[in-house]
Design an enzyme around this catalytic site. Structure first.
Site, PDB file in Angstrom:
ATOM      1  N   GLU A  84      27.317  -5.925  -1.937  1.00  0.00           N
ATOM      2  CA  GLU A  84      27.494  -5.639  -3.366  1.00  0.00           C
ATOM      3  C   GLU A  84      28.221  -4.312  -3.579  1.00  0.00           C
ATOM      4  O   GLU A  84      28.039  -3.350  -2.826  1.00  0.00           O
ATOM      5  CB  GLU A  84      26.128  -5.602  -4.065  1.00  0.00           C
ATOM      6  CG  GLU A  84      25.477  -6.973  -4.135  1.00  0.00           C
ATOM      7  CD  GLU A  84      24.189  -6.996  -4.928  1.00  0.00           C
ATOM      8  OE1 GLU A  84      23.897  -8.039  -5.534  1.00  0.00           O
ATOM      9  OE2 GLU A  84      23.461  -5.976  -4.950  1.00  0.00           O
ATOM     10  N   CYS A  97      31.021   2.338  -6.737  1.00  0.00           N
ATOM     11  CA  CYS A  97      29.940   2.571  -5.788  1.00  0.00           C
ATOM     12  C   CYS A  97      30.091   1.561  -4.653  1.00  0.00           C
ATOM     13  O   CYS A  97      29.893   0.360  -4.840  1.00  0.00           O
ATOM     14  CB  CYS A  97      28.594   2.429  -6.488  1.00  0.00           C
ATOM     15  SG  CYS A  97      27.186   2.800  -5.428  1.00  0.00           S
ATOM     16  N   CYS A 104      20.006  -2.108   5.163  1.00  0.00           N
ATOM     17  CA  CYS A 104      19.879  -0.717   5.583  1.00  0.00           C
ATOM     18  C   CYS A 104      18.692  -0.574   6.525  1.00  0.00           C
ATOM     19  O   CYS A 104      17.674  -1.255   6.365  1.00  0.00           O
ATOM     20  CB  CYS A 104      19.689   0.176   4.356  1.00  0.00           C
ATOM     21  SG  CYS A 104      19.677   1.950   4.727  1.00  0.00           S
ATOM     22  N   CYS A 108      13.621   3.138   2.902  1.00  0.00           N
ATOM     23  CA  CYS A 108      13.003   4.011   1.905  1.00  0.00           C
ATOM     24  C   CYS A 108      12.125   3.173   0.974  1.00  0.00           C
ATOM     25  O   CYS A 108      12.515   2.075   0.557  1.00  0.00           O
ATOM     26  CB  CYS A 108      14.069   4.751   1.110  1.00  0.00           C
ATOM     27  SG  CYS A 108      15.087   5.862   2.109  1.00  0.00           S
ATOM     28  N   CYS A 111      13.583   1.696  -2.444  1.00  0.00           N
ATOM     29  CA  CYS A 111      14.939   1.124  -2.453  1.00  0.00           C
ATOM     30  C   CYS A 111      14.930  -0.351  -2.090  1.00  0.00           C
ATOM     31  O   CYS A 111      14.416  -0.742  -1.037  1.00  0.00           O
ATOM     32  CB  CYS A 111      15.822   1.907  -1.480  1.00  0.00           C
ATOM     33  SG  CYS A 111      17.522   1.314  -1.414  1.00  0.00           S
ATOM     34  N   CYS A 322      20.835   2.478  -9.397  1.00  0.00           N
ATOM     35  CA  CYS A 322      20.481   3.133  -8.139  1.00  0.00           C
ATOM     36  C   CYS A 322      19.214   2.525  -7.540  1.00  0.00           C
ATOM     37  O   CYS A 322      18.187   2.404  -8.203  1.00  0.00           O
ATOM     38  CB  CYS A 322      20.270   4.614  -8.404  1.00  0.00           C
ATOM     39  SG  CYS A 322      19.943   5.577  -6.928  1.00  0.00           S
TER      40      CYS A 322
END
Length: 337
Positions: A84, A97, A104, A108, A111, A322
């Site tokens: 994305e 972005c 990932c 975290c 996230c 975010c």
């Protein structure tokens, strides 16, 4: 490919080195989608190039538009995965972005990308394609590598992509138009700071070791105090910018203690802090801070010499804000199809 690599490639095919420069011009200035469009190269040579190479331009397969004008694109990668990318128009500015990985490894707590898990690094071509094949590409003023993934965990590809973006033979952008984020992988961050002039943004989220560790497992191997100590060896007093990203959680990291500890941690650094609203994700027992607490934190940091802003939230209604990027659902949908 860099200009040097393009020249080497055409020499191997028996063509003069300047043909590599012509290809660079067609790719990075004129953004052609096929080798046959490179009309100042002979037809025979174009055919020879096309036998070995392709431009690699892959348009997005899906787009979602937010009520605030933000657009989220779903791009294919050369390996057959999906990633994305978020286009954020804001008056005369337009920021893209960009993602550097599928999923990932950092995991975290707050996230959604981390919940997807790690599915692979993007190639430099995959990273560049998010710019190259973007509808409205010519409107871009800024690029932030803050999408899916940890850029320092895929540093070779990130450096190669940003080289093309900033080189005279490439997009010829100023590195000051590009910001690369990181949780703070020290060895990779040092190399990035030495080899690139792009801005850097560090994911902070708590100045207290134990609490940051509970939010960000990377804190165990990469304590934020050590990251800040590394950053003190570099000069951010001129055009290159250092920023710290700080998602504000209600009742967790928005207290006067946190404000004081941020000032203590960052004292003497030429930097700014961007306060970010938390966007709820499933299965995570965190909540966003009130506007009053965010403003209080901003005002305290500013009054103690740290330039601090509250970042506007964009694209939340299409899961583009975010911490919300994830292609897990798109992958499931593609598998079903």
């Amino acid at each position: 490919m860099s200009l040097a690599e393009l020249k080497d490639a055409v020499r191997e095919m028996g063509m003069p080195a300047f043909t590599g420069g012509q290809i660079a011009d067609w790719l990075y200035r004129r953004h052609v989608t096929g080798i046959d469009e490179m009309t100042n190269i002979s037809k025979a040579n174009r055919a020879l190039i096309a036998e070995r190479y392709e431009v690699g331009c892959m348009p997005p397969v899906e787009r979602q538009c937010s009520s605030d004008g933000t657009i989220k694109y779903l791009f294919p990668t050369a390996s057959g995965k999906l990633v994305e990318t978020v286009f954020i128009p804001d008056g005369e500015r337009a920021t893209l972005c960009v993602s550097s990985q599928v999923g990932c490894k950092m995991n975290c707590l707050f996230c959604q990308t981390g919940k997807q898990g790690y599915e692979g690094n993007l190639t430099a071509a995959d990273i560049l394609n998010q710019v190259y094949a973007l509808p409205g590409r010519d409107l871009l003023t800024n690029i932030v590598l803050m999408g899916q993934g940890e850029p320092m965990d895929n540093l070779d590809a990130v450096l190669r992509a940003t080289e093309v973006m900033t080189a005279d033979y490439g997009y010829a952008w100023s590195p000051r138009r590009i910001t690369v984020s990181s949780v703070g992988i020290k060895s990779k961050l040092r190399r990035f700071l030495d080899e690139s002039e792009c801005h850097v943004a560090i994911s902070l989220h708590s100045p207290i070791h134990e609490q940051r560790l509970s939010l960000m497992p990377a804190e165990r191997a990469m304590p934020i105090a050590d990251v800040v100590e590394l950053l003190r060896h570099y000069d951010f007093s001129h055009q290159r910018r250092l920023s710290f990203e700080y998602i504000v959680f209600g009742g967790l990291n928005d207290t006067p203690l946190h404000a004081r500890e941020i000032v203590r941690l960052l004292r003497g650094l030429d930097c700014r802090v961007n306060l970010i609203r938390f966007h709820q994700i499933p299965g995570v027992d965190l909540r966003g801070a009130s506007e009053e607490r965010m403003e209080s934190l901003r005002d305290y940091l500013t009054s103690h010499g740290i330039f601090t802003t509250i970042r506007a939230s964009r694209g939340e209604d299409i899961q583009a804000a975010c911490g919300l990027l994830s292609t897990a659902a798109s992958k499931r949908k593609a598998d079903v199809s």
